[in-house]
Design a protein around this motif. Structure first.
Motif, mmCIF file in Angstrom:
data_model
loop_
_atom_site.group_PDB
_atom_site.id
_atom_site.type_symbol
_atom_site.label_atom_id
_atom_site.label_comp_id
_atom_site.label_asym_id
_atom_site.label_seq_id
_atom_site.Cartn_x
_atom_site.Cartn_y
_atom_site.Cartn_z
ATOM 1 N N PRO A 58 35.735 26.887 32.432
ATOM 2 C CA PRO A 58 36.251 28.190 32.006
ATOM 3 C C PRO A 58 36.552 28.195 30.518
ATOM 4 O O PRO A 58 36.995 27.194 29.957
ATOM 5 C CB PRO A 58 37.524 28.374 32.835
ATOM 6 C CG PRO A 58 37.921 27.000 33.237
ATOM 7 C CD PRO A 58 36.650 26.202 33.336
ATOM 8 N N ASN A 62 40.663 32.930 27.161
ATOM 9 C CA ASN A 62 40.789 34.364 27.423
ATOM 10 C C ASN A 62 40.727 35.078 26.084
ATOM 11 O O ASN A 62 41.708 35.185 25.373
ATOM 12 C CB ASN A 62 42.103 34.669 28.139
ATOM 13 C CG ASN A 62 42.143 34.043 29.509
ATOM 14 O OD1 ASN A 62 41.115 33.941 30.169
ATOM 15 N ND2 ASN A 62 43.308 33.627 29.938
ATOM 16 N N THR A 73 47.678 42.930 34.039
ATOM 17 C CA THR A 73 48.275 41.600 34.079
ATOM 18 C C THR A 73 47.291 40.641 34.753
ATOM 19 O O THR A 73 46.255 41.059 35.259
ATOM 20 C CB THR A 73 49.590 41.591 34.874
ATOM 21 O OG1 THR A 73 49.305 42.001 36.216
ATOM 22 C CG2 THR A 73 50.625 42.518 34.270
ATOM 23 N N PHE A 74 47.644 39.371 34.766
ATOM 24 C CA PHE A 74 46.879 38.392 35.518
ATOM 25 C C PHE A 74 47.452 38.318 36.920
ATOM 26 O O PHE A 74 48.667 38.227 37.101
ATOM 27 C CB PHE A 74 46.954 37.005 34.869
ATOM 28 C CG PHE A 74 46.066 36.864 33.671
ATOM 29 C CD1 PHE A 74 44.704 36.709 33.842
ATOM 30 C CD2 PHE A 74 46.581 36.900 32.406
ATOM 31 C CE1 PHE A 74 43.866 36.575 32.748
ATOM 32 C CE2 PHE A 74 45.756 36.773 31.302
ATOM 33 C CZ PHE A 74 44.393 36.616 31.474
ATOM 34 N N GLY A 75 46.600 38.361 37.913
ATOM 35 C CA GLY A 75 47.034 38.224 39.294
ATOM 36 C C GLY A 75 47.292 36.764 39.633
ATOM 37 O O GLY A 75 47.161 35.866 38.792
ATOM 38 N N SER A 76 47.644 36.498 40.895
ATOM 39 C CA SER A 76 47.929 35.127 41.317
ATOM 40 C C SER A 76 46.696 34.240 41.264
ATOM 41 O O SER A 76 46.804 33.026 41.188
ATOM 42 C CB SER A 76 48.505 35.135 42.732
ATOM 43 O OG SER A 76 47.553 35.718 43.626
ATOM 44 N N ASP A 77 45.491 34.844 41.276
ATOM 45 C CA ASP A 77 44.251 34.075 41.177
ATOM 46 C C ASP A 77 43.731 33.997 39.748
ATOM 47 O O ASP A 77 42.594 33.611 39.523
ATOM 48 C CB ASP A 77 43.186 34.674 42.086
ATOM 49 C CG ASP A 77 42.904 36.134 41.770
ATOM 50 O OD1 ASP A 77 43.569 36.711 40.888
ATOM 51 O OD2 ASP A 77 42.014 36.700 42.418
ATOM 52 N N GLN A 78 44.563 34.372 38.769
ATOM 53 C CA GLN A 78 44.243 34.339 37.335
ATOM 54 C C GLN A 78 43.104 35.284 36.963
ATOM 55 O O GLN A 78 42.402 35.066 35.986
ATOM 56 C CB GLN A 78 43.921 32.914 36.877
ATOM 57 C CG GLN A 78 45.104 31.976 36.964
ATOM 58 C CD GLN A 78 46.302 32.483 36.161
ATOM 59 O OE1 GLN A 78 46.167 32.842 35.013
ATOM 60 N NE2 GLN A 78 47.453 32.529 36.789
ATOM 61 N N LYS A 79 42.910 36.348 37.752
ATOM 62 C CA LYS A 79 41.963 37.403 37.409
ATOM 63 C C LYS A 79 42.763 38.620 36.972
ATOM 64 O O LYS A 79 43.941 38.753 37.285
ATOM 65 C CB LYS A 79 41.081 37.747 38.603
ATOM 66 C CG LYS A 79 40.180 36.584 38.996
ATOM 67 C CD LYS A 79 39.296 36.961 40.143
ATOM 68 C CE LYS A 79 38.424 35.781 40.534
ATOM 69 N NZ LYS A 79 37.620 36.077 41.705
ATOM 70 N N LEU A 80 42.119 39.515 36.231
ATOM 71 C CA LEU A 80 42.823 40.691 35.748
ATOM 72 C C LEU A 80 43.189 41.608 36.905
ATOM 73 O O LEU A 80 42.407 41.801 37.827
ATOM 74 C CB LEU A 80 41.952 41.435 34.732
ATOM 75 C CG LEU A 80 41.668 40.671 33.442
ATOM 76 C CD1 LEU A 80 40.743 41.471 32.550
ATOM 77 C CD2 LEU A 80 42.954 40.347 32.708
ATOM 78 N N TYR A 81 44.385 42.191 36.846
ATOM 79 C CA TYR A 81 44.911 43.003 37.937
ATOM 80 C C TYR A 81 45.674 44.187 37.357
ATOM 81 O O TYR A 81 46.438 44.035 36.407
ATOM 82 C CB TYR A 81 45.853 42.146 38.795
ATOM 83 C CG TYR A 81 46.635 42.931 39.805
ATOM 84 C CD1 TYR A 81 46.025 43.437 40.940
ATOM 85 C CD2 TYR A 81 47.987 43.195 39.624
ATOM 86 C CE1 TYR A 81 46.739 44.164 41.870
ATOM 87 C CE2 TYR A 81 48.708 43.912 40.547
ATOM 88 C CZ TYR A 81 48.076 44.397 41.670
ATOM 89 O OH TYR A 81 48.767 45.119 42.583
#
Length: 86
Positions: A44, A47, A60-68
């Motif tokens: 990876p 960012n 924000t970043f979700g719990s899976d480190q993807k944008l949310y």
């Protein structure tokens, strides 16, 4: 016309057993060569996306480190969209 034999060696990796097998191909004519390689997902990166610092920014970043973006926007923009189309 001289004929030059062409010998090509292929290294075939078996990932389950961690062995590499050699395959050989011999041609009596100069073949048209097409190289095909298999790749994998790289590590990876950073960012590098610039995110606005506006006070109402909900990205924000979700719990899976993807944008949310949460769906708790008030007032609900769907109502405004329906009224605008009407």
């Amino acid at each position: 016309m001289s004929i030059a034999a062409q010998v090509v060696t292929f290294e075939v990796e078996d990932r389950e057993t961690a062995t590499v097998e050699l395959e050989y191909a011999i041609s009596i004519e100069t073949p048209e060569i097409e190289v095909i390689t298999a790749g994998e997902q790289g590590p990876p990166g950073i960012n590098a996306a610039d995110i606005s610092s506006d006070p109402n920014n909900r990205l924000t970043f979700g719990s899976d480190q993807k944008l949310y973006v949460s769906d708790d926007l008030s007032p609900d923009p769907l109502n405004y969209y329906i009224l605008a189309k009407g």
